[in-house]
Design a protein around this motif. Structure first.
Motif, mmCIF file in Angstrom:
data_model
loop_
_atom_site.group_PDB
_atom_site.id
_atom_site.type_symbol
_atom_site.label_atom_id
_atom_site.label_comp_id
_atom_site.label_asym_id
_atom_site.label_seq_id
_atom_site.Cartn_x
_atom_site.Cartn_y
_atom_site.Cartn_z
ATOM 1 N N UNK A 178 0.826 -1.208 0.000
ATOM 2 C CA UNK A 178 0.000 0.000 0.000
ATOM 3 C C UNK A 178 0.862 1.261 0.000
ATOM 4 N N UNK A 179 1.999 1.210 0.684
ATOM 5 C CA UNK A 179 2.926 2.354 0.667
ATOM 6 C C UNK A 179 3.492 2.541 -0.740
ATOM 7 N N UNK A 180 3.794 1.421 -1.393
ATOM 8 C CA UNK A 180 4.268 1.504 -2.783
ATOM 9 C C UNK A 180 3.197 2.143 -3.667
ATOM 10 N N UNK A 181 1.966 1.740 -3.456
ATOM 11 C CA UNK A 181 0.858 2.287 -4.237
ATOM 12 C C UNK A 181 0.733 3.788 -4.021
ATOM 13 N N UNK A 182 0.829 4.219 -2.764
ATOM 14 C CA UNK A 182 0.756 5.647 -2.452
ATOM 15 C C UNK A 182 1.912 6.397 -3.107
ATOM 16 N N UNK A 183 3.084 5.812 -3.111
ATOM 17 C CA UNK A 183 4.247 6.436 -3.740
ATOM 18 C C UNK A 183 4.009 6.645 -5.229
ATOM 19 N N UNK A 184 3.455 5.636 -5.887
ATOM 20 C CA UNK A 184 3.161 5.754 -7.321
ATOM 21 C C UNK A 184 2.057 6.774 -7.578
ATOM 22 N N UNK A 239 -4.872 -3.080 -7.987
ATOM 23 C CA UNK A 239 -4.457 -1.695 -7.724
ATOM 24 C C UNK A 239 -5.624 -0.902 -7.139
ATOM 25 N N UNK A 240 -6.811 -1.069 -7.712
ATOM 26 C CA UNK A 240 -7.987 -0.364 -7.182
ATOM 27 C C UNK A 240 -8.229 -0.728 -5.722
ATOM 28 N N UNK A 241 -7.992 -1.996 -5.388
ATOM 29 C CA UNK A 241 -8.142 -2.434 -3.999
ATOM 30 C C UNK A 241 -7.118 -1.752 -3.112
ATOM 31 N N UNK A 242 -5.867 -1.696 -3.572
ATOM 32 C CA UNK A 242 -4.814 -1.032 -2.802
ATOM 33 C C UNK A 242 -5.128 0.452 -2.613
#
Length: 219
Positions: free
Chosen positions: A157-163, A184-187
């Motif tokens: 989730x942190x990776x997703x926020x970074x992107x 990704x939508x779930x994250x």
């Protein structure tokens, strides 16, 4: 489903023009027009539209204050309009809860698309406005190490926020993480829920303010 919209702008020709464009769409209904921020807030409270289209500079109550009043008291989402892509109020408007930000010279199709996107729970910022927001961040001191606020997120989730903070779309994030867009939508949904954020725009602001990504673009 019909998207119900309130259009607020102190220039009557601009206001009626936007209303005419939106009303011409089969899935959009303009339920009220307002000439100032106070009238816009009143219309939203009475009619509970899906989207409020707000000029950022209006008499009695400006668009930022109107946006803050609207987003803090109900589910109506807001799209801000400005004449200037270098408007100093961009950051303040996004902090007030705006889900979209467009220039007044927006093309007809892009205006309609923005209303539909925001009504669907997503966020949209015109590219030139996005550059203004990034410039706001880069003018600030280098961010501190990530704060404890992000501890509730998993590593993915942190990776997703970074992107998200780097402006990647769901498809691009999916490619970067080698997962499906559904995942990704779930994250993204988990990030917003855990951090108490309204949408992707607030997620980007959060990533900078917590130090997950530095103003220079590093992470």
């Amino acid at each position: 489903m019909t998207i119900r919209v309130v259009v607020a702008d102190d220039q009557e020709l601009v206001r009626s023009g936007f209303a005419m464009i939106l009303d011409a769409q089969p899935d959009v209904e303009v339920v009220a027009e307002a000439g100032d921020g106070a009238a816009a807030v009143d219309a939203v409270r009475r009619l509970a539209p899906d989207v409020a289209l707000l000029d950022i500079r209006m008499p009695l109550m400006d668009g930022i204050e109107a946006c803050r009043a609207i987003t803090s008291s109900g589910p109506t989402r807001t799209v801000m309009l400005t004449t200037f892509d270098s408007d100093a109020y961009v950051y303040d408007a996004l902090h007030a809860g705006a889900s979209g930000f467009l220039l007044k010279d927006v093309r007809r199709d892009d205006l309609v698309h923005a209303v539909r996107v925001v009504a669907d729970g997503e966020s949209l910022v015109a590219p030139t406005v996005a550059r203004r927001l990034i410039a706001e961040f880069t003018s600030r001191p280098v961010a501190a190490p990530p704060s404890d606020r992000l501890d509730v997120l998993t590593a993915r989730e942190r990776e997703t926020l970074l992107h998200l903070a780097r402006g990647l779309s769901n498809a691009e994030i999916a490619a970067a993480l080698t997962v499906s867009e559904h995942t990704v939508k779930t994250h993204v949904g988990n990030v917003l829920s855990k951090l108490g954020l309204r949408d992707r725009i607030q997620a980007v602001i959060c990533a900078y303010e917590t130090g997950l990504i530095a103003p220079s673009g590093g992470g």
